[in-house]
Design an enzyme around this catalytic site. Structure first.
Site, PDB file in Angstrom:
ATOM      1  N   PHE A  11      53.287  59.046 -22.702  1.00  0.00           N
ATOM      2  CA  PHE A  11      51.896  58.825 -22.301  1.00  0.00           C
ATOM      3  C   PHE A  11      51.026  58.723 -23.547  1.00  0.00           C
ATOM      4  O   PHE A  11      49.937  59.259 -23.627  1.00  0.00           O
ATOM      5  CB  PHE A  11      51.480  60.006 -21.387  1.00  0.00           C
ATOM      6  CG  PHE A  11      50.212  59.780 -20.611  1.00  0.00           C
ATOM      7  CD1 PHE A  11      50.055  58.667 -19.794  1.00  0.00           C
ATOM      8  CD2 PHE A  11      49.177  60.704 -20.669  1.00  0.00           C
ATOM      9  CE1 PHE A  11      48.889  58.471 -19.068  1.00  0.00           C
ATOM     10  CE2 PHE A  11      48.002  60.523 -19.952  1.00  0.00           C
ATOM     11  CZ  PHE A  11      47.858  59.403 -19.145  1.00  0.00           C
ATOM     12  N   THR A  96      58.596  56.941 -25.300  1.00  0.00           N
ATOM     13  CA  THR A  96      58.321  58.102 -26.159  1.00  0.00           C
ATOM     14  C   THR A  96      58.385  57.649 -27.625  1.00  0.00           C
ATOM     15  O   THR A  96      58.917  56.580 -27.921  1.00  0.00           O
ATOM     16  CB  THR A  96      59.323  59.249 -25.905  1.00  0.00           C
ATOM     17  OG1 THR A  96      60.645  58.754 -26.140  1.00  0.00           O
ATOM     18  CG2 THR A  96      59.212  59.795 -24.506  1.00  0.00           C
ATOM     19  N   GLU A 149      62.555  44.345 -25.185  1.00  0.00           N
ATOM     20  CA  GLU A 149      61.798  43.301 -25.897  1.00  0.00           C
ATOM     21  C   GLU A 149      60.710  43.890 -26.787  1.00  0.00           C
ATOM     22  O   GLU A 149      60.459  43.392 -27.880  1.00  0.00           O
ATOM     23  CB  GLU A 149      61.180  42.344 -24.869  1.00  0.00           C
ATOM     24  CG  GLU A 149      60.567  41.095 -25.431  1.00  0.00           C
ATOM     25  CD  GLU A 149      61.571  40.167 -26.087  1.00  0.00           C
ATOM     26  OE1 GLU A 149      61.665  40.216 -27.324  1.00  0.00           O
ATOM     27  OE2 GLU A 149      62.254  39.405 -25.370  1.00  0.00           O
ATOM     28  N   VAL A 152      61.212  45.332 -30.877  1.00  0.00           N
ATOM     29  CA  VAL A 152      61.161  44.527 -32.106  1.00  0.00           C
ATOM     30  C   VAL A 152      60.081  43.464 -31.961  1.00  0.00           C
ATOM     31  O   VAL A 152      60.072  42.706 -30.990  1.00  0.00           O
ATOM     32  CB  VAL A 152      62.521  43.841 -32.384  1.00  0.00           C
ATOM     33  CG1 VAL A 152      62.447  42.997 -33.661  1.00  0.00           C
ATOM     34  CG2 VAL A 152      63.634  44.860 -32.485  1.00  0.00           C
ATOM     35  N   GLU A 210      50.530  55.674 -41.141  1.00  0.00           N
ATOM     36  CA  GLU A 210      50.484  57.108 -40.860  1.00  0.00           C
ATOM     37  C   GLU A 210      50.116  57.853 -42.144  1.00  0.00           C
ATOM     38  O   GLU A 210      50.210  57.310 -43.241  1.00  0.00           O
ATOM     39  CB  GLU A 210      51.880  57.587 -40.414  1.00  0.00           C
ATOM     40  CG  GLU A 210      52.432  56.878 -39.206  1.00  0.00           C
ATOM     41  CD  GLU A 210      51.712  57.258 -37.918  1.00  0.00           C
ATOM     42  OE1 GLU A 210      51.217  58.387 -37.829  1.00  0.00           O
ATOM     43  OE2 GLU A 210      51.632  56.398 -37.023  1.00  0.00           O
ATOM     44  N   ASP A 221      61.627  51.584 -40.634  1.00  0.00           N
ATOM     45  CA  ASP A 221      61.257  50.947 -39.369  1.00  0.00           C
ATOM     46  C   ASP A 221      61.822  49.524 -39.290  1.00  0.00           C
ATOM     47  O   ASP A 221      62.451  49.151 -38.290  1.00  0.00           O
ATOM     48  CB  ASP A 221      59.726  50.920 -39.252  1.00  0.00           C
ATOM     49  CG  ASP A 221      59.245  50.166 -38.034  1.00  0.00           C
ATOM     50  OD1 ASP A 221      59.467  50.657 -36.926  1.00  0.00           O
ATOM     51  OD2 ASP A 221      58.657  49.072 -38.199  1.00  0.00           O
ATOM     52  N   LYS A 225      64.790  47.848 -36.745  1.00  0.00           N
ATOM     53  CA  LYS A 225      64.595  46.622 -35.961  1.00  0.00           C
ATOM     54  C   LYS A 225      65.656  45.585 -36.310  1.00  0.00           C
ATOM     55  O   LYS A 225      66.161  44.871 -35.443  1.00  0.00           O
ATOM     56  CB  LYS A 225      63.193  46.058 -36.217  1.00  0.00           C
ATOM     57  CG  LYS A 225      62.099  46.923 -35.622  1.00  0.00           C
ATOM     58  CD  LYS A 225      60.737  46.507 -36.129  1.00  0.00           C
ATOM     59  CE  LYS A 225      59.626  47.333 -35.517  1.00  0.00           C
ATOM     60  NZ  LYS A 225      58.343  47.153 -36.191  1.00  0.00           N
ATOM     61  N   GLY A 321      50.869  47.659 -31.484  1.00  0.00           N
ATOM     62  CA  GLY A 321      49.646  47.789 -30.683  1.00  0.00           C
ATOM     63  C   GLY A 321      50.012  48.061 -29.235  1.00  0.00           C
ATOM     64  O   GLY A 321      50.998  47.508 -28.733  1.00  0.00           O
TER      65      GLY A 321
END
Lengths: 347, 164
Positions: A11, A96, A149, A152, A210, A221, A225, A321
């Site tokens: 959430f 999550t 989907e 990545v 971050e 990251d 991917k 986003g």
């Protein structure tokens, strides 16, 4: 009209983005696809909202309430891991936060969902990086769909392009800018002629990076991917699955302002490029011609597929986003349901 | 893909604007001009030979350039092309000088390639410097071997390597 019963786990920004999109697209989904989405439960780490009706939760009330613990459907300390197998649902949407270390808590949620006969849609890279082969096998054994989907390239339809639209071609290599944060930093170093540290600070102030930016700028990251892309698109059925430690990763931390300037003299730009080519998996800084379709600016992502018939195809879009990723999640849900309806009709 | 060095000799009228007119098709078809010189000693009454040196990636464009020049009424006296050249630009970041740049260059050239140009931007001695190398080879394979060697060198000397 088909009813789609959904359990949402997560959430945060993407989870809330998804719920907003479900409200926004409610009539569109009904009119165009004949789908009626019900959110039967939403789980957070400290509890969950569980619907006591057949029509699911009132999503608007979840999104507008100030203190979620005051919500009438809030159940304290209930765990998604325990509830997923018990609950009636068609799809578990796992959103999550990514944890590339052990894939948890997402990995457990996805295992529980597939084992209890539910399809899974996720944008969480962690479980796929840690246990790609296991999860694909688990989905196949249980005759369930596992779509990711949004994991990545955010909104960019990477997997559906390769899977659906390039069916006649064999994809030979993949190259891309897969992390918007590093791309923003490198783009600012070029456009504003500022050193790495200042560009990073700016990215942090704008919320793109971050406080501990290592996950993005050290290429972890992007490497996660790249692993998902390679295992999904490049791997042939007879080949083994690649693992995270096979990827050579180099950070952008040590890129100097002078390097950016020297590159510019020759109409080149430094980009953090992830590539899977001739069996080599790499994430690191690379010089690209300014005119290369891959050389996108700001937070954009880009991916080039090289294939035997179609040649090179590049797609560009926002790689992160809440709303963008939610669009990918919703597309996955529609895809799964169309497939389910088709299977049902064939039987 | 590599590129070719082209030497194109044209007969231009000795009037203003001729040089620009000759340059236009070369640029339009991807020629990267490296040099232009007049051969005044061979000058005729109203014309003179001019030599254009340029790089061209796609050799098919050479005939397009010739046709376009002839369409403009420019006489092509002769043209020469060198063997294909393969190029790579790389950046090295770190203590490139303190880790013996001459040794780095020797080891690169031992792979059978030429280091055509070296540019360096140096800060205070304790700060990393940035060096740009233009490497040329007559075979792609030699460039590939060089890149492998450079990766080894950079790992040994703790330098960052950024390849094109």
């Amino acid at each position: 009209m088909a009813d789609v019963r959904i359990i949402l786990v997560g959430f945060g920004t993407v989870g809330k983005g998804f719920l907003n999109v479900v409200i926004e697209k409610k009539s569109f989904l009904k009119e165009i696809y004949g789908l009626n989405l019900h959110i039967n439960a939403v789980f957070k780490s400290d509890g969950g909202f569980i619907s006591n009706t057949n029509t699911g939760l009132d999503i608007q009330s979840l999104l507008s309430i100030k203190d979620y613990k005051e919500h009438p459907q809030w159940v304290k300390d209930v765990k998604a891991y325990d509830k997923i197998p018990e609950m009636e649902a068609d799809i578990v949407v796992e959103l999550t936060p990514t944890n590339i270390g052990d894939g948890e808590p997402g990995l457990g949620h996805i295992r529980q969902a597939l084992k209890s006969g539910k399809d899974v849609v996720t944008a969480n890279k962690g479980p796929l990086v840690v246990a790609f082969q296991e999860l694909i096998t688990l989905a196949e054994e249980n005759k369930r769909f596992l779509h990711y989907e949004g994991a990545v390239g955010g909104a960019i339809p990477v997997f559906s392009l390769a899977r659906e639209n390039l069916k006649s071609s064999k994809i030979i290599s993949i190259e891309g800018i897969l992390n918007g944060t590093t791309n923003f930093i490198l783009s600012r170093m070029v456009s504003e002629k500022i050193p790495f540290e200042i560009a990073l600070k700016e990215a942090q102030e704008l919320g793109y990076a971050e406080r501990d930016p290592s996950y993005d700028i050290d290429g972890i990251d992007a490497a996660g991917k790249l692993l998902i892309l390679t295992n999904t698109i490049l791997r042939r059925p007879e080949e083994r699955f690649v693992k995270f430690d096979e990827i050579k990763i180099e950070s952008i931390r040590n890129i100097t302002q002078e390097a950016v300037e020297l590159a510019e003299e020759n109409n080149l730009v430094i980009k953090h490029v992830a590539s899977a080519k001739e069996g080599k998996l790499e994430v690191g800084p690379k010089l690209l011609p300014k005119t290369s379709p891959l050389a996108v600016s700001s937070t954009l992502n880009s991916i080039t597929f090289k294939s035997d018939l179609a040649g090179e195809i590049t797609i560009i879009g926002e790689g992160a986003g809440g709303r963008e990723t939610a669009s990918a999640v919703l597309t996955d849900i529609i895809t799964i349901f169309k497939k389910r309806i088709k299977t049902k009709n064939n039987n | 893909m590599g590129s070719y060095n082209i030497r194109l000799e044209l007969e231009l009228k000795d009037t203003p604007g001729q040089l620009l007119m000759a340059l236009e098709p070369i640029a339009r078809f991807g020629g990267n001009i490296r040099g232009i010189y007049h051969e005044r000693e061979r000058k005729e009454v109203d014309s003179l030979p001019v030599v254009f040196l340029f790089e061209l990636e796609d050799l098919k464009n050479l005939s397009r350039i010739k046709t376009a020049l002839e369409d403009k009424g420019i006489k092509v006296i002769k043209f020469l092309k060198d063997a294909e050249i393969f190029k790579k630009i790389v950046l090295l970041i770190g203590h490139v000088f303190a880790t013996n740049i001459l040794d780095t260059l020797d080891r690169i050239m031992a792979c059978g390639v030429r280091v055509r140009e070296v540019y360096a931007m140096i800060n205070r001695p304790e700060d990393p410097s940035t060096v740009k190398l233009f490497i040329e080879a007559d075979e792609q394979k030699k460039l590939d071997i060089t890149m492998e060697e450079l990766e080894k060198i950079c790992e040994e000397k703790n330098l960052m390597l950024i390849k094109s």
